[in-house]
Design a protein around this motif. Sequence first.
Motif, PDB file in Angstrom:
ATOM      1  N   ILE A   1      13.365 -41.421   3.420  1.00 36.68           N
ATOM      2  CA  ILE A   1      14.782 -41.758   3.303  1.00 36.68           C
ATOM      3  C   ILE A   1      15.617 -40.997   4.322  1.00 36.68           C
ATOM      4  O   ILE A   1      15.296 -39.870   4.711  1.00 36.68           O
ATOM      5  CB  ILE A   1      15.313 -41.473   1.880  1.00 36.68           C
ATOM      6  CG1 ILE A   1      15.066 -40.014   1.480  1.00 36.68           C
ATOM      7  CG2 ILE A   1      14.698 -42.428   0.876  1.00 36.68           C
ATOM      8  CD1 ILE A   1      15.707 -39.606   0.161  1.00 36.68           C
ATOM      9  N   HIS A   2      16.705 -41.634   4.754  1.00 30.41           N
ATOM     10  CA  HIS A   2      17.629 -40.999   5.690  1.00 30.41           C
ATOM     11  C   HIS A   2      18.941 -41.758   5.668  1.00 30.41           C
ATOM     12  O   HIS A   2      19.031 -42.883   5.159  1.00 30.41           O
ATOM     13  CB  HIS A   2      17.048 -40.965   7.107  1.00 30.41           C
ATOM     14  CG  HIS A   2      16.575 -42.306   7.610  1.00 30.41           C
ATOM     15  ND1 HIS A   2      17.430 -43.312   8.016  1.00 30.41           N
ATOM     16  CD2 HIS A   2      15.315 -42.816   7.752  1.00 30.41           C
ATOM     17  CE1 HIS A   2      16.739 -44.366   8.390  1.00 30.41           C
ATOM     18  NE2 HIS A   2      15.452 -44.096   8.238  1.00 30.41           N
ATOM     19  N   TYR A   3      19.980 -41.138   6.223  1.00 28.68           N
ATOM     20  CA  TYR A   3      21.290 -41.771   6.321  1.00 28.68           C
ATOM     21  C   TYR A   3      21.308 -42.760   7.483  1.00 28.68           C
ATOM     22  O   TYR A   3      20.344 -42.855   8.249  1.00 28.68           O
ATOM     23  CB  TYR A   3      22.371 -40.705   6.494  1.00 28.68           C
ATOM     24  CG  TYR A   3      22.513 -39.801   5.291  1.00 28.68           C
ATOM     25  CD1 TYR A   3      23.093 -40.253   4.120  1.00 28.68           C
ATOM     26  CD2 TYR A   3      22.039 -38.482   5.334  1.00 28.68           C
ATOM     27  CE1 TYR A   3      23.219 -39.423   3.019  1.00 28.68           C
ATOM     28  CE2 TYR A   3      22.157 -37.651   4.233  1.00 28.68           C
ATOM     29  CZ  TYR A   3      22.740 -38.132   3.082  1.00 28.68           C
ATOM     30  OH  TYR A   3      22.856 -37.318   1.984  1.00 28.68           O
ATOM     31  N   SER A   4      22.419 -43.465   7.607  1.00 29.08           N
ATOM     32  CA  SER A   4      22.509 -44.507   8.634  1.00 29.08           C
ATOM     33  C   SER A   4      22.460 -43.950  10.055  1.00 29.08           C
ATOM     34  O   SER A   4      22.174 -44.689  10.995  1.00 29.08           O
ATOM     35  CB  SER A   4      23.787 -45.327   8.439  1.00 29.08           C
ATOM     36  OG  SER A   4      24.928 -44.491   8.468  1.00 29.08           O
TER      37      SER A   4
ATOM     38  N   THR B   1      23.122 -43.891   2.566  1.00 27.77           N
ATOM     39  CA  THR B   1      21.736 -44.288   2.818  1.00 27.77           C
ATOM     40  C   THR B   1      21.525 -45.773   2.597  1.00 27.77           C
ATOM     41  O   THR B   1      20.406 -46.261   2.704  1.00 27.77           O
ATOM     42  CB  THR B   1      20.784 -43.530   1.880  1.00 27.77           C
ATOM     43  OG1 THR B   1      21.084 -43.909   0.525  1.00 27.77           O
ATOM     44  CG2 THR B   1      20.917 -42.028   2.035  1.00 27.77           C
TER      45      THR B   1
ATOM     46  N   TYR C   1      18.351 -48.736   8.298  1.00 27.86           N
ATOM     47  CA  TYR C   1      18.076 -48.568   6.876  1.00 27.86           C
ATOM     48  C   TYR C   1      16.606 -48.223   6.653  1.00 27.86           C
ATOM     49  O   TYR C   1      15.711 -48.826   7.258  1.00 27.86           O
ATOM     50  CB  TYR C   1      18.440 -49.846   6.119  1.00 27.86           C
ATOM     51  CG  TYR C   1      18.309 -49.749   4.615  1.00 27.86           C
ATOM     52  CD1 TYR C   1      18.852 -48.669   3.922  1.00 27.86           C
ATOM     53  CD2 TYR C   1      17.647 -50.729   3.882  1.00 27.86           C
ATOM     54  CE1 TYR C   1      18.739 -48.567   2.544  1.00 27.86           C
ATOM     55  CE2 TYR C   1      17.537 -50.647   2.501  1.00 27.86           C
ATOM     56  CZ  TYR C   1      18.082 -49.564   1.840  1.00 27.86           C
ATOM     57  OH  TYR C   1      17.963 -49.468   0.467  1.00 27.86           O
ATOM     58  N   TRP C   2      16.362 -47.294   5.748  1.00 30.76           N
ATOM     59  CA  TRP C   2      15.002 -46.832   5.486  1.00 30.76           C
ATOM     60  C   TRP C   2      14.173 -47.840   4.699  1.00 30.76           C
ATOM     61  O   TRP C   2      12.933 -47.782   4.710  1.00 30.76           O
ATOM     62  CB  TRP C   2      15.035 -45.507   4.719  1.00 30.76           C
ATOM     63  CG  TRP C   2      15.726 -45.604   3.385  1.00 30.76           C
ATOM     64  CD1 TRP C   2      17.057 -45.455   3.138  1.00 30.76           C
ATOM     65  CD2 TRP C   2      15.117 -45.904   2.127  1.00 30.76           C
ATOM     66  NE1 TRP C   2      17.332 -45.646   1.800  1.00 30.76           N
ATOM     67  CE2 TRP C   2      16.152 -45.908   1.165  1.00 30.76           C
ATOM     68  CE3 TRP C   2      13.819 -46.153   1.721  1.00 30.76           C
ATOM     69  CZ2 TRP C   2      15.900 -46.162  -0.183  1.00 30.76           C
ATOM     70  CZ3 TRP C   2      13.573 -46.409   0.376  1.00 30.76           C
ATOM     71  CH2 TRP C   2      14.607 -46.418  -0.567  1.00 30.76           C
TER      72      TRP C   2
ATOM     73  N   VAL D   1      18.075 -36.961   4.272  1.00 30.14           N
ATOM     74  CA  VAL D   1      18.698 -36.656   2.988  1.00 30.14           C
ATOM     75  C   VAL D   1      18.066 -35.369   2.478  1.00 30.14           C
ATOM     76  O   VAL D   1      16.835 -35.263   2.394  1.00 30.14           O
ATOM     77  CB  VAL D   1      18.484 -37.784   1.970  1.00 30.14           C
ATOM     78  CG1 VAL D   1      19.106 -37.427   0.629  1.00 30.14           C
ATOM     79  CG2 VAL D   1      19.046 -39.096   2.496  1.00 30.14           C
TER      80      VAL D   1
ATOM     81  N   LEU E   1      16.151 -43.294  -4.202  1.00 31.71           N
ATOM     82  CA  LEU E   1      15.962 -42.187  -3.269  1.00 31.71           C
ATOM     83  C   LEU E   1      14.918 -41.193  -3.767  1.00 31.71           C
ATOM     84  O   LEU E   1      14.406 -40.383  -2.991  1.00 31.71           O
ATOM     85  CB  LEU E   1      17.290 -41.460  -3.024  1.00 31.71           C
ATOM     86  CG  LEU E   1      18.411 -42.300  -2.403  1.00 31.71           C
ATOM     87  CD1 LEU E   1      19.658 -41.452  -2.199  1.00 31.71           C
ATOM     88  CD2 LEU E   1      17.969 -42.927  -1.092  1.00 31.71           C
TER      89      LEU E   1
END
Length: 542
Positions: A129-132, A212, A235-236, A137, A109
Amino acid sequence: MPQQPALLPTSDQSTREVSRRSILKLASLAGAGALFAPALAACAGPKSANSASTAGAGAAGGTLSIVLNRNLVSLDNKLNQYDAAVTVQRAVREALTKIGDDLKPELVLAESFEQTKPTEWTVKLRSDIHYSDKSPVTVEDVETALKLYFQVKAGYVASQFPEQPSFAKVDDKTFTLTTKTPVVTLDSLMSNILITPAKDNKAEELSNGLGTGPFVITTADTGTGTYKLTRNDNYWGEKAKLQEINVSYQEEEGARVIAITSGQADVIDTITPESAASLKTNSDVDVIETPGTRLIHLFYNFRKPAGHPLANPKVREALTYAIDHDSLIKALMNNQVTSAEGVVPKTLAGFAKTGAYTYDPAKAKKMLADNGGAGLKLTFIWEDSEFAGASRVLEAVSQMLAAVGVTATLKMIPKGGEINAWRRGEAGDWDVLANGYGNQTGLALTNLQGQYGGTAEKEKTRDTYHGFVVPEITALLDQAGAEADEAKRDALLGQAQEKIWALWPAMWAWTPNNVLAKRKRVAALKLRAINSYDLGAVTVSA
């Protein structure tokens, strides 16, 4: 005449008695240095989903069934850090860094993680990046996660940090981690801090919620240890190949073996040597073995008052000579473990060879008699399925102790039976703990800080490793943790390990190989030395 081991009643307690003769019978049946740490390479972590190498990368689909030997009580790791759990936990939640195949930290991350001053690290989060649920984040999420790991009672992960870093936000993507003294391994330690949204995080293990990782939690039943994970299509990074993962647990090894041979399970973990040997003959199953980083030991209770026999290092040493570990390894462990030659596994960076365990029952008897240990009575505790074949190994150990006049009482704590309360001395007194200590950083310093870096302040809250508090050793470990020069750091660690060995903290210790069985239709499962693998890369053929 040798005394027989006393067995305390427990719900699953086996009452078989394994003498040295029966051990051998079982064997025949079984057949057998810059000042600052360099910045981590930004390309080391998961590839972005929109990178050239992964653009349009599709998922093969399919379902994987994993049957664990212990109940996965959460998809968080503040307390629950046994090796097999990490694989599943990190499929949902990720950290700033991870430990790679070479046991070195890699970025996940974090876009960068640099030691910018002797006591300061500067971290920048990746922009993609990010959550589902596609929420970002934030720096606050990391700050909250770190804080809550240190707030849980008897936190396993937090105990490996020499101190809690202070957190300071620089901007929306950047923050600093500052310590009172240099912590040159902070990038490795932070690989164990899993990130979740601050608003949903708690000072407890989480069985649900956002992460994530390449999978999301569809259903979770902590009581039965049953989970269903599905592919995170948001997903990132590079999307997982599998569509679904079903996780369950079965404490009876025979049932787990039947499950994989019948095709009901695709992967089972932590199997006994006998089962591994049997599964190797099955044309549909692969058995994977790798050298491990987990230490298993019969660790003494260092909270005994002065005057108690176990408070005397000579008595602790004497008991080691009663253990015929070569027979145990050959007869009950099928040569799948290595007897320790120090106080941490030799697979770890910074390991120092400090000695070897020796079987000499005559010496054990004499030393016990000379040092007030004659007729000693010991209570052993362990949690069910703590390691493969635990009950048989401890029953054999009790017989070996009986041969030198020591009575062993064996008490197995059932899964979910408050083993942490026992370890902290809150549920009852005990003398020897049969316990595994996993290592997810690849560093000897992690074990040493967590097990032998106790302080009087930590002991007030029972957050030391079973009362082991030796200021001289703690000072050496703190000095090593602050030393940027690797050669100098290893020299300090070597001194600390010599001093720890001289105190004989364990009756016996060993490092098992990682052993996992999978159906041959499962591919791209690469078992790392830390006994975990990347579920996002796994595929299952029809």
